[in-house]
Design a protein around this motif. Sequence first.
Motif, PDB file in Angstrom:
ATOM      1  N   ASN A 103       0.615  -0.841   0.264  1.00 16.60           N
ATOM      2  CA  ASN A 103       0.015   0.394  -0.011  1.00 16.60           C
ATOM      3  C   ASN A 103       1.308   1.087   0.163  1.00 16.60           C
ATOM      4  OD1 ASN A 103      -1.143   2.358   0.443  1.00 16.60           O
ATOM      5  ND2 ASN A 103      -2.775   0.668   1.926  1.00 16.60           N
ATOM      6  N   PRO A 104       0.461   2.270  -1.072  1.00 13.02           N
ATOM      7  CA  PRO A 104       1.450   3.389  -1.213  1.00 13.02           C
ATOM      8  C   PRO A 104       1.711   4.040   0.895  1.00 13.02           C
ATOM      9  CG  PRO A 104       0.116   3.124  -2.949  1.00 13.02           C
ATOM     10  CD  PRO A 104      -0.226   2.192  -2.487  1.00 13.02           C
ATOM     11  N   GLU A 105       0.559   4.157   1.390  1.00 11.75           N
ATOM     12  CA  GLU A 105       0.695   4.343   2.926  1.00 11.75           C
ATOM     13  C   GLU A 105       1.633   3.767   3.455  1.00 11.75           C
ATOM     14  OE1 GLU A 105      -3.385   6.117   3.356  1.00 11.75           O
ATOM     15  OE2 GLU A 105      -3.847   7.448   1.509  1.00 11.75           O
ATOM     16  N   LEU A 106       1.445   3.146   3.286  1.00  7.98           N
ATOM     17  CA  LEU A 106       2.256   2.183   4.117  1.00  7.98           C
ATOM     18  C   LEU A 106       3.981   1.656   3.995  1.00  7.98           C
ATOM     19  CD1 LEU A 106      -0.099   0.403   4.639  1.00  7.98           C
ATOM     20  CD2 LEU A 106       0.371   1.814   6.571  1.00  7.98           C
ATOM     21  N   ARG A 107       4.184   2.542   2.928  1.00  9.93           N
ATOM     22  CA  ARG A 107       5.731   0.926   1.158  1.00  9.93           C
ATOM     23  C   ARG A 107       6.595   1.566   2.784  1.00  9.93           C
ATOM     24  NH1 ARG A 107       5.502   0.215  -2.874  1.00  9.93           N
ATOM     25  NH2 ARG A 107       4.068   0.945  -3.482  1.00  9.93           N
ATOM     26  N   GLY A 108       7.607   0.972   2.714  1.00  8.78           N
ATOM     27  CA  GLY A 108       8.683   0.874   3.936  1.00  8.78           C
ATOM     28  C   GLY A 108       8.511   0.388   4.612  1.00  8.78           C
ATOM     29  N   MET A 109       7.390  -0.053   5.587  1.00  8.43           N
ATOM     30  CA  MET A 109       7.102  -0.274   7.275  1.00  8.43           C
ATOM     31  C   MET A 109       7.572  -1.645   7.355  1.00  8.43           C
ATOM     32  SD  MET A 109       2.903  -2.128   7.135  1.00  8.43           S
ATOM     33  CE  MET A 109       2.991  -3.614   7.383  1.00  8.43           C
ATOM     34  N   GLY A 110       7.847  -2.337   8.267  1.00  3.03           N
ATOM     35  CA  GLY A 110       8.763  -3.412   9.254  1.00  3.03           C
ATOM     36  C   GLY A 110       8.845  -3.707  10.118  1.00  3.03           C
ATOM     37  N   THR A 111       9.245  -4.334  10.458  1.00  2.00           N
ATOM     38  CA  THR A 111       9.114  -4.603  12.828  1.00  2.00           C
ATOM     39  C   THR A 111      10.238  -6.329  12.929  1.00  2.00           C
ATOM     40  OG1 THR A 111       7.748  -5.617  14.387  1.00  2.00           O
ATOM     41  CG2 THR A 111       7.408  -6.327  11.836  1.00  2.00           C
ATOM     42  N   THR A 112      10.648  -5.963  13.815  1.00  2.00           N
ATOM     43  CA  THR A 112      11.768  -7.273  14.180  1.00  2.00           C
ATOM     44  C   THR A 112      11.056  -7.743  14.859  1.00  2.00           C
ATOM     45  OG1 THR A 112      11.894  -5.870  17.014  1.00  2.00           O
ATOM     46  CG2 THR A 112      13.264  -5.211  15.384  1.00  2.00           C
ATOM     47  N   ILE A 113      11.635  -8.770  15.381  1.00  4.45           N
ATOM     48  CA  ILE A 113      10.302 -10.411  15.969  1.00  4.45           C
ATOM     49  C   ILE A 113      11.935 -10.949  16.689  1.00  4.45           C
ATOM     50  CG2 ILE A 113      10.012 -11.803  14.140  1.00  4.45           C
ATOM     51  CD1 ILE A 113       7.505 -12.381  15.268  1.00  4.45           C
ATOM     52  N   ALA A 114      11.382 -11.496  18.108  1.00  6.33           N
ATOM     53  CA  ALA A 114      12.168 -12.026  18.710  1.00  6.33           C
ATOM     54  C   ALA A 114      11.145 -12.932  19.940  1.00  6.33           C
ATOM     55  CB  ALA A 114      13.033 -11.381  19.921  1.00  6.33           C
ATOM     56  N   GLY A 115      11.076 -14.481  19.885  1.00 10.77           N
ATOM     57  CA  GLY A 115      10.313 -15.205  20.362  1.00 10.77           C
ATOM     58  C   GLY A 115      11.032 -16.282  21.020  1.00 10.77           C
ATOM     59  N   ILE A 116       9.735 -17.543  20.958  1.00 12.98           N
ATOM     60  CA  ILE A 116      10.203 -18.532  22.239  1.00 12.98           C
ATOM     61  C   ILE A 116       9.113 -19.932  20.911  1.00 12.98           C
ATOM     62  CG2 ILE A 116      11.758 -17.989  23.445  1.00 12.98           C
ATOM     63  CD1 ILE A 116       9.431 -19.111  25.345  1.00 12.98           C
ATOM     64  N   CYS A 117       9.897 -20.683  20.567  1.00 16.12           N
ATOM     65  CA  CYS A 117       8.624 -21.897  20.590  1.00 16.12           C
ATOM     66  C   CYS A 117       8.477 -23.101  21.679  1.00 16.12           C
ATOM     67  CB  CYS A 117       8.599 -22.037  19.196  1.00 16.12           C
ATOM     68  SG  CYS A 117       6.953 -24.365  18.732  1.00 16.12           S
ATOM     69  N   VAL A 118       8.086 -23.413  22.420  1.00 17.79           N
ATOM     70  CA  VAL A 118       8.328 -24.463  23.491  1.00 17.79           C
ATOM     71  C   VAL A 118       7.683 -25.618  22.757  1.00 17.79           C
ATOM     72  CG1 VAL A 118       7.682 -25.164  25.510  1.00 17.79           C
ATOM     73  CG2 VAL A 118       7.560 -22.673  25.405  1.00 17.79           C
ATOM     74  N   LEU A 119       8.320 -26.634  22.768  1.00 13.55           N
ATOM     75  CA  LEU A 119       8.373 -27.396  22.103  1.00 13.55           C
ATOM     76  C   LEU A 119       8.356 -29.060  23.432  1.00 13.55           C
ATOM     77  CD1 LEU A 119       9.886 -27.733  19.057  1.00 13.55           C
ATOM     78  CD2 LEU A 119       7.711 -27.072  19.012  1.00 13.55           C
ATOM     79  N   ASP A 120       7.873 -30.389  22.822  1.00 14.47           N
ATOM     80  CA  ASP A 120       7.529 -31.531  24.325  1.00 14.47           C
ATOM     81  C   ASP A 120       9.550 -31.780  24.953  1.00 14.47           C
ATOM     82  OD1 ASP A 120       5.463 -32.417  23.648  1.00 14.47           O
ATOM     83  OD2 ASP A 120       5.384 -33.139  22.359  1.00 14.47           O
ATOM     84  N   GLU A 121      10.316 -31.453  24.083  1.00 19.73           N
ATOM     85  CA  GLU A 121      11.500 -31.538  24.862  1.00 19.73           C
ATOM     86  C   GLU A 121      12.729 -30.681  24.432  1.00 19.73           C
ATOM     87  OE1 GLU A 121      12.639 -34.184  26.257  1.00 19.73           O
ATOM     88  OE2 GLU A 121      10.783 -35.635  25.749  1.00 19.73           O
TER      89      GLU A 121
END
Length: 244
Positions: A103-121
């Motif tokens: 969208n021209p009004e939103l061009r260039g937007m971005g974000t960091t992300i950091a997290g965890i995914c808990v699995l069985d082990e």
Amino acid sequence: MTHIAVTAFTDTGLVRKRNEDALLIGGWSCQAAVGSVVSMRFSADAPFVAAVADGMGGHAGGDLASRVALGAIAEVSTHWSTPDDVVNGLHQANERVFQVGQNPELRGMGTTIAGICVLDEHVVVFNVGDSRVYSVNSGFLQQVSIDDAILDAEGRPTNTITQSLGQRLPIDPHITLHPRDGSGYLLCSDGVSGMMTAAGLRAAVMTADFADAAEAIIDATRQAGAHDNFSFALISIPGAADGQ
């Protein structure tokens, strides 16, 4: 302990006009303008996913970018069972943010992300950008994510990041696998890690009470000026044997 306990907080800070950070904790998400400490408990069943996203400051639609990214992760993570699943999910989130940003009004937007995914082990730690994940074990704090940031002359990360979700080029997510050994985790945007010293963060998490640790982080960040939005989640995870 047979449940996952989380204490979370997100806030605009003392300078910015809107909150471009967002949190995803299990099926709960938040992007509050004025933060309050939220405590939650979740089943220890895998997968459990938690993440913090920091919309790119100064870019159009940063607050939207963080919401879109975490919304995409919430959709695709319900069946994650391997590190490759996490990588694929992050690529899907990157594409989702990129497409919204056409969208021209939103061009260039971005974000960091950091997290965890808990699995069985295991616990899969992931990040793109400079939001961080720390492991917490018996009061010992260790960064387990990798900052995507240009370093200064002394080798310290700057505020200039080298990749984020929403870019046209393929992303290269950082993924590390950790044993599910009862360690806790701290997720935070750079509004926390950039305002607090490493010693200050260590001191905050040494308390066994999440509510006290959260208040210590909030107080220290605000006393340092809270120049950016700031968000964090303290997560306690039962060991693999305890959670079965």
